[in-house]
Design a protein around this motif. Structure first.
Motif, PDB file in Angstrom:
ATOM      1  N   GLU A   1       0.879  -1.173   0.000  1.00  0.00           N
ATOM      2  CA  GLU A   1       0.000   0.000   0.000  1.00  0.00           C
ATOM      3  C   GLU A   1       0.916   1.222   0.000  1.00  0.00           C
ATOM      4  N   ILE A   2       1.183   1.741  -1.189  1.00  0.00           N
ATOM      5  CA  ILE A   2       2.228   2.754  -1.373  1.00  0.00           C
ATOM      6  C   ILE A   2       1.980   4.038  -0.559  1.00  0.00           C
ATOM      7  N   TYR A   3       0.741   4.453  -0.417  1.00  0.00           N
ATOM      8  CA  TYR A   3       0.453   5.717   0.270  1.00  0.00           C
ATOM      9  C   TYR A   3       0.801   5.672   1.764  1.00  0.00           C
ATOM     10  N   THR A   4       0.869   4.478   2.306  1.00  0.00           N
ATOM     11  CA  THR A   4       1.179   4.388   3.742  1.00  0.00           C
ATOM     12  C   THR A   4       2.407   3.514   4.001  1.00  0.00           C
ATOM     13  N   TYR A   5       3.270   3.421   3.015  1.00  0.00           N
ATOM     14  CA  TYR A   5       4.460   2.568   3.138  1.00  0.00           C
ATOM     15  C   TYR A   5       5.661   3.429   3.571  1.00  0.00           C
ATOM     16  N   PRO A   6       6.057   3.372   4.851  1.00  0.00           N
ATOM     17  CA  PRO A   6       7.093   4.284   5.361  1.00  0.00           C
ATOM     18  C   PRO A   6       8.401   4.298   4.564  1.00  0.00           C
ATOM     19  N   PRO A   7       9.001   3.138   4.204  1.00  0.00           N
ATOM     20  CA  PRO A   7      10.278   3.212   3.469  1.00  0.00           C
ATOM     21  C   PRO A   7      10.171   4.024   2.182  1.00  0.00           C
ATOM     22  N   PHE A   8       9.033   3.902   1.498  1.00  0.00           N
ATOM     23  CA  PHE A   8       8.852   4.645   0.245  1.00  0.00           C
ATOM     24  C   PHE A   8       8.916   6.147   0.495  1.00  0.00           C
ATOM     25  N   TRP A   9       8.275   6.609   1.573  1.00  0.00           N
ATOM     26  CA  TRP A   9       8.247   8.056   1.845  1.00  0.00           C
ATOM     27  C   TRP A   9       9.580   8.573   2.364  1.00  0.00           C
ATOM     28  N   ILE A  10      10.320   7.694   3.057  1.00  0.00           N
ATOM     29  CA  ILE A  10      11.663   8.100   3.510  1.00  0.00           C
ATOM     30  C   ILE A  10      12.561   8.298   2.284  1.00  0.00           C
ATOM     31  N   ILE A  11      12.493   7.345   1.371  1.00  0.00           N
ATOM     32  CA  ILE A  11      13.299   7.436   0.137  1.00  0.00           C
ATOM     33  C   ILE A  11      12.839   8.639  -0.697  1.00  0.00           C
ATOM     34  N   THR A  12      11.532   8.860  -0.754  1.00  0.00           N
ATOM     35  CA  THR A  12      11.007   9.981  -1.548  1.00  0.00           C
ATOM     36  C   THR A  12      11.507  11.320  -1.010  1.00  0.00           C
ATOM     37  N   GLY A  13      11.528  11.456   0.314  1.00  0.00           N
ATOM     38  CA  GLY A  13      12.057  12.672   0.939  1.00  0.00           C
ATOM     39  C   GLY A  13      13.508  12.896   0.558  1.00  0.00           C
ATOM     40  N   LEU A  14      14.295  11.824   0.638  1.00  0.00           N
ATOM     41  CA  LEU A  14      15.718  11.915   0.295  1.00  0.00           C
ATOM     42  C   LEU A  14      15.894  12.268  -1.181  1.00  0.00           C
ATOM     43  N   PHE A  15      15.099  11.611  -2.026  1.00  0.00           N
ATOM     44  CA  PHE A  15      15.205  11.839  -3.471  1.00  0.00           C
ATOM     45  C   PHE A  15      14.914  13.304  -3.807  1.00  0.00           C
ATOM     46  N   PHE A  16      13.832  13.805  -3.255  1.00  0.00           N
ATOM     47  CA  PHE A  16      13.449  15.201  -3.481  1.00  0.00           C
ATOM     48  C   PHE A  16      14.564  16.143  -3.030  1.00  0.00           C
ATOM     49  N   PHE A  17      15.014  15.943  -1.822  1.00  0.00           N
ATOM     50  CA  PHE A  17      15.997  16.830  -1.219  1.00  0.00           C
ATOM     51  C   PHE A  17      17.292  16.869  -2.042  1.00  0.00           C
ATOM     52  N   TYR A  18      17.816  15.679  -2.343  1.00  0.00           N
ATOM     53  CA  TYR A  18      19.126  15.642  -3.002  1.00  0.00           C
ATOM     54  C   TYR A  18      19.045  15.910  -4.507  1.00  0.00           C
ATOM     55  N   PHE A  19      17.907  15.538  -5.118  1.00  0.00           N
ATOM     56  CA  PHE A  19      17.774  15.762  -6.561  1.00  0.00           C
ATOM     57  C   PHE A  19      17.572  17.248  -6.852  1.00  0.00           C
ATOM     58  N   VAL A  20      16.682  17.886  -6.115  1.00  0.00           N
ATOM     59  CA  VAL A  20      16.370  19.294  -6.389  1.00  0.00           C
ATOM     60  C   VAL A  20      17.503  20.220  -5.923  1.00  0.00           C
TER      61      VAL A  20
ATOM     62  N   ASN B   1      14.022  21.363   2.881  1.00  0.00           N
ATOM     63  CA  ASN B   1      13.999  20.806   4.243  1.00  0.00           C
ATOM     64  C   ASN B   1      12.569  20.499   4.667  1.00  0.00           C
ATOM     65  N   PHE B   2      11.664  21.416   4.290  1.00  0.00           N
ATOM     66  CA  PHE B   2      10.255  21.215   4.640  1.00  0.00           C
ATOM     67  C   PHE B   2       9.739  19.919   3.985  1.00  0.00           C
ATOM     68  N   ILE B   3      10.107  19.712   2.716  1.00  0.00           N
ATOM     69  CA  ILE B   3       9.672  18.486   2.014  1.00  0.00           C
ATOM     70  C   ILE B   3      10.317  17.250   2.644  1.00  0.00           C
ATOM     71  N   LEU B   4      11.643  17.338   2.881  1.00  0.00           N
ATOM     72  CA  LEU B   4      12.362  16.182   3.451  1.00  0.00           C
ATOM     73  C   LEU B   4      11.781  15.771   4.809  1.00  0.00           C
ATOM     74  N   TYR B   5      11.729  16.755   5.718  1.00  0.00           N
ATOM     75  CA  TYR B   5      11.278  16.402   7.072  1.00  0.00           C
ATOM     76  C   TYR B   5       9.766  16.173   7.117  1.00  0.00           C
ATOM     77  N   GLY B   6       9.050  16.781   6.172  1.00  0.00           N
ATOM     78  CA  GLY B   6       7.607  16.537   6.071  1.00  0.00           C
ATOM     79  C   GLY B   6       7.324  15.101   5.667  1.00  0.00           C
ATOM     80  N   THR B   7       8.027  14.628   4.619  1.00  0.00           N
ATOM     81  CA  THR B   7       7.805  13.231   4.170  1.00  0.00           C
ATOM     82  C   THR B   7       8.297  12.244   5.233  1.00  0.00           C
ATOM     83  N   TRP B   8       9.407  12.579   5.884  1.00  0.00           N
ATOM     84  CA  TRP B   8       9.904  11.698   6.947  1.00  0.00           C
ATOM     85  C   TRP B   8       8.876  11.618   8.084  1.00  0.00           C
ATOM     86  N   SER B   9       8.350  12.784   8.478  1.00  0.00           N
ATOM     87  CA  SER B   9       7.363  12.799   9.571  1.00  0.00           C
ATOM     88  C   SER B   9       6.143  11.974   9.180  1.00  0.00           C
ATOM     89  N   TYR B  10       5.735  12.118   7.910  1.00  0.00           N
ATOM     90  CA  TYR B  10       4.593  11.344   7.430  1.00  0.00           C
ATOM     91  C   TYR B  10       4.913   9.841   7.510  1.00  0.00           C
TER      92      TYR B  10
END
Lengths: 215, 263
Positions: A144-163, A194-203
């Motif tokens: 269930e991708i919308y509530t899968y914690p590893p996916f959102w942790i990786i997404t936060g990292l991807f956003f932060f480092y890619f952008v 930072n807001f996106i990274l820590y926001g996705t991590w918190s989620y």
């Protein structure tokens, strides 16, 4: 005051991680709280050093960099290893970053921020995140991708480092501009990221608390 | 210099925005893709459950049919032969040696026939397990049973290669479709000639069952109430991702064609 938004975002993420990840079953996720606490302390130290003591605070962030590298590498290893063999990439990456960090830091007597190491690390994190996504798409597991914690942790990292690639590449230039301009461009971009990274991590932490699973 | 600086900042901002949109688009694409994949897997799982449930139902129905055939055989053949043996033996008069010898010989013949019938019967009982040996053998066994009662002239044509793949579940469904079609002919068609064609073309198996009976139209109350079980048959064919075609007209027989992906 504008410069104090970042530490506040990090503090909120730290509190959320503390609430969601302190139970015994949280496993390696519990390390997030300690890492975020360290980040909050470093940010505050950087803020005080720069605004109250009117000193260069790059050395503080430079000290935090290897900690961040080790912690994020650990996360990537924990999340990616069950899906594909990430060990060789991770070991190779760590060796390269540590060498680059030592060379850069010795050159500047540990007083300047190791920007090249950060650029190399960003590219490497983005590469691992893409590998993770590719494997996630390929495999047959029913998640269930919308509530899968590893996916959102990786997404936060991807956003932060890619952008942040552009701001990392123009790091020295933006530092100079920051001093002259009214609107601190680099800081504003890093604030959003930072807001996106820590926001996705918190989620991810909240999802983990609701449904604790292993990565 | 004053002119150059805002330009560089603008370029940095534009590139950052492009990277931001690209990352956003990628995450959006991945989440949508994984959601769709999940939904697809859930549907597949649901289909598998329906398939398994129907497989059990089919196994039960094949078992029931076997018991019905068994009861009919016991009543019509073995029961009759044994009754006749009983009457023959009961009518023996020990004083009339010539007649007694003849009657004992008749009784012996009748008992031999009963043994033969019993052997046939054991094959019907095995019918349920016969599916393990392949579709062709099972259908051939059913046809042999049908031919024995002498009411029908059965023409069985088959071209089926030897399959190595495990097709037991599929075979059971096809066998049940065959049984149901045959039951419809026996119960409703008033036919005396049945033609069965079992052929294989790469990737597909085709089973055609036709008779020369009274036929039916779709307005026929029996077909409308699904007394022929056509709805159930169609459902099973759909489960196998195959096709079913029924062609019939009043007084000109019925032909039913199943085309099933195989093996």
């Amino acid at each position: 005051m504008y410069y104090y938004v970042n530490p506040v975002i990090e503090l909120i993420a730290c509190i959320i991680s503390f609430i969601c990840l302190t139970h015994r079953g949280a496993g390696w996720y519990r390390n997030f709280t300690w890492y975020l606490l360290l980040v909050v302390l470093a940010e505050n130290a950087g803020y005080l050093t720069y605004f109250y003591f009117k000193h260069n605070n790059h050395w503080i962030y430079n000290c935090l960099l290897p900690v961040s590298i080790f912690f994020i590498t650990g996360i990537l290893y924990k999340i990616c290893q069950p899906r594909f063999n990430s060990k060789p990439i991770i070991i190779m990456g760590l060796v390269v970053f540590m060498l680059s960090y030592l060379i850069e830091s010795i050159r500047s007597n540990f007083l300047e921020y190791s920007a090249i190491t950060k650029i190399l690390f960003s590219v490497w994190v983005v590469f691992l995140c893409l590998l993770y996504y590719a494997n996630l798409i390929k495999e047959e597991t029913n998640i269930e991708i919308y509530t899968y914690p590893p996916f959102w942790i990786i997404t936060g990292l991807f956003f932060f480092y890619f952008v942040s690639t552009t701001t990392n590449l123009f790091f020295d230039y933006l530092i100079q501009v920051n001093k002259k301009s009214l609107v601190p461009i680099r800081y504003s971009i890093s604030l959003i990221l930072n807001f996106i990274l820590y926001g996705t991590w918190s989620y991810a932490f909240i999802c983990y608390r609701k449904n604790p699973i292993s990565s | 210099m004053l002119q150059k600086e805002p330009n560089i900042i603008l370029i940095i901002l534009v590139i950052t925005c492009i990277f931001f949109v690209a990352a956003l688009f990628m995450i959006f694409y991945i989440t949508i893709f994984i959601r769709r994949k999940k939904r697809h897997q859930e549907e597949k799982e649901k289909m598998r459950l329906v398939f398994d449930q129907d497989l059990i139902q089919t196994q039960i129905e094949v078992g029931e049919q076997t018991r019905k055939n068994l009861a009919a055989d016991l009543h019509d053949n073995i029961g009759q032969v044994l009754s006749l043996t009983h009457v023959t033996l009961a009518s023996i008069n020990p004083d009339d040696k010539e007649k007694t010898r003849r009657k004992i010989s008749d009784a012996q013949e009748l008992i031999t026939r009963s043994i033969r019938e019993l052997r046939q019967l054991s094959k019907i009982i095995q019918g349920e397990q016969l599916i393990q040996q392949g579709l062709l053998k099972t259908i051939a066994q059913e046809i042999t049973w049908l031919q024995r009662n002498g009411h029908y002239s059965v023409d069985f044509v088959h071209v089926l290669p030897d399959f190595r793949a495990d097709t037991v579940d599929k075979d059971l469904f096809i066998y049940r479709l065959f049984q149901e079609s045959l039951n419809n002919i026996i119960r409703h068609s008033r036919a005396d000639k049945i033609t069965i064609r079992l052929t294989y073309e790469p990737g597909f198996l085709q089973l055609v069952i036709s008779d020369n009976g009274i036929g039916f139209t779709m307005e026929d109350p029996l077909a409308n109430r699904d007394g022929l079980g056509l709805g159930n048959m169609q459902k099973r064919v759909n489960l196998l991702k195959g096709a079913m075609e029924v062609s019939s007209a009043e007084n000109s027989g019925t032909s039913i064609t199943f085309t099933i992906p195989y093996p």
